[in-house]
Design an enzyme around this catalytic site. Sequence first.
Site, short mmCIF file in Angstrom:
data_model
loop_
_atom_site.label_atom_id
_atom_site.label_comp_id
_atom_site.label_asym_id
_atom_site.label_seq_id
_atom_site.Cartn_x
_atom_site.Cartn_y
_atom_site.Cartn_z
N GLN A 191 9.35 105.54 -87.74
CA GLN A 191 8.76 104.29 -87.24
C GLN A 191 9.63 103.09 -87.69
O GLN A 191 10.82 103.28 -87.89
CB GLN A 191 7.29 104.13 -87.68
N GLY A 208 9.59 110.47 -83.22
CA GLY A 208 10.40 111.22 -82.26
C GLY A 208 11.83 110.77 -82.42
O GLY A 208 12.18 109.67 -82.03
N HIS A 209 12.66 111.58 -83.08
CA HIS A 209 14.05 111.19 -83.34
C HIS A 209 14.98 111.93 -82.38
O HIS A 209 15.09 113.15 -82.43
CB HIS A 209 14.41 111.47 -84.80
N ASP A 242 11.92 103.39 -82.93
CA ASP A 242 12.77 103.74 -81.78
C ASP A 242 14.07 102.95 -81.76
O ASP A 242 14.62 102.67 -80.70
CB ASP A 242 12.01 103.53 -80.45
N LYS A 260 17.33 105.57 -85.03
CA LYS A 260 17.55 106.10 -86.39
C LYS A 260 18.05 107.53 -86.35
O LYS A 260 18.92 107.91 -87.12
CB LYS A 260 16.25 106.04 -87.21
P1 IMP Z 1 0.19 106.43 -85.10
O1 IMP Z 1 1.36 106.41 -86.03
O2 IMP Z 1 0.16 107.60 -84.17
O3 IMP Z 1 -1.11 106.23 -85.83
O4 IMP Z 1 0.31 105.14 -84.12
C1 IMP Z 1 0.23 103.81 -84.63
C2 IMP Z 1 1.23 102.89 -83.93
O5 IMP Z 1 2.55 103.27 -84.31
C3 IMP Z 1 1.20 102.98 -82.41
O6 IMP Z 1 1.50 101.70 -81.89
C4 IMP Z 1 2.33 103.94 -82.08
O7 IMP Z 1 2.84 103.73 -80.78
C5 IMP Z 1 3.33 103.55 -83.14
N1 IMP Z 1 4.28 104.63 -83.48
C6 IMP Z 1 4.04 105.74 -84.22
N2 IMP Z 1 5.15 106.48 -84.33
C7 IMP Z 1 6.12 105.83 -83.67
C8 IMP Z 1 7.51 106.08 -83.46
O8 IMP Z 1 8.08 107.06 -83.91
N3 IMP Z 1 8.17 105.15 -82.73
C9 IMP Z 1 7.58 104.02 -82.25
N4 IMP Z 1 6.29 103.74 -82.43
C10 IMP Z 1 5.56 104.63 -83.13
#
Ligand code: IMP
Length: 430
Positions: free
Chosen positions: A224, A40-41, A13, A16
């Site tokens: 991420q 989520g971009h 977040d 990007k």
């Molecule tokens: P997962 O990727 O859904 O398995 O989640 C694993 C961890 O990564 C959690 O803490 C999510 O909140 C975090 N996470 C996954 N995708 C994003 C993103 O796009 N932005 C911020 N955190 C993310």
Amino acid sequence: MTCVAIVGSQWGDEGKGKLVDFLTERADIVARYQGGNNAGHTVKFQDKKFILHLIPSGILRNKVSVIGNGAVIDPAALFTEIEELKNLNIPVEKYLKISNTAHLVLPYHRVFDQLREKVRGDDKVGTTGRGIGPTYTDKITRSGIRMIDMSDPKYFKQRLEAILPEKNCLMKYYFQEDLQFSAQEICEEYLGYYQKLKSYLCDSSLLINDAIDQGRNVLFEGAQGTFLDVDHGTYPFVTSSNTLSGGICSGCGVGPMKITKVIGIAKAYTTRVGSGPFPTELLNDTGEFLRKEGAEFGATTGRPRRCGWFDAVLVRQAVRLNGITSLAITKLDVLDKFESIKIATAYQSPDGKIHSELPPLHNEELTPIYEEHEGWQCPTQNITEYDKLPPALISYLKRISELVHAPISLISVGARREETIVPNPNLIWV
Ligand code: IMP
């Protein structure tokens, strides 16, 4: 030719989406190399807001947009995203390319993701519940199914029939749920998606490498952030892929010598969604103020983001782990109203030990050691030239650059494309 990697330097977040969109103007191809629709971009232009989850942000600029083999694809979610873009008259059919070897997120992956979180209780990771972890787990244990596997319906069904007994056993005896998965039902649903998606499939490594050989500019869009990387992040509170620039090589089938620049994106403060260590987190009014000013709510799940001061220890580590050649600092305007701003330069553990790196075992509370900087206390959103930025903001940036050992190539003072300052374009394109 320039191949630029865009990576998150914190916990995701960082902005990007906005910067990839901004840099896409000079790119020919934009490629995702990991993650799925957990991302989520957010991109804002012409006063419209777009949130992309799986499709690279390049699609909004009519550039070839590739989902590489290292990403995982939930075809239902992808199809919805395609339809939304088509409704905005974006020619998705012309520009979207999907790796034929990317792995599929299947219905049981989503269910297991959510059930495992439930079982973890207070120790939950705080996943997005999109099935990302279980999909990568199956890929590594060789129980995954790839996009191309659906091109042969008989083979696809055989794979499911071989995989499902284990899944159904877990459902019944471990999770004690009544739901059982049927190969026939999944086949029917997924082969329907395949018919709609097959025209987008390609050998994405070949496509990207051919473009590089022809001297085209390629942007690799990370999802991420560094500290959610499965190897180098705050394990186990991480996502299940390699978010670092190193993930580009395996996730797009590109050799390491092809990547010419690595731009690390960092917010002017720090945020995190989900559980896990966060030394500079502010559980007070200041944290609440950052969340409000920065509209810090997850773009995928809407969850409030945890907020805190800029952590130079983390970002310095991110510079090393990714080979970051320059930094983009975003959301500086969120700090406009502060009288003073803090930067963490090290941590102290309860026994008095000083840490200049984030320790790999997260079993003790770390207290950040801060230095304090004067705030600029004036609006910055409409500033478009580096020299017009307030002196206190420039000295804040210079100090960050010094502490994390990387020059700054981009400065963002708002969500729109125009609210971007490029003090040194040579650090981005060659
Ligand atoms: P997962 O990727 O859904 O398995 O989640 C694993 C961890 O990564 C959690 O803490 C999510 O909140 C975090 N996470 C996954 N995708 C994003 C993103 O796009 N932005 C911020 N955190 C993310």
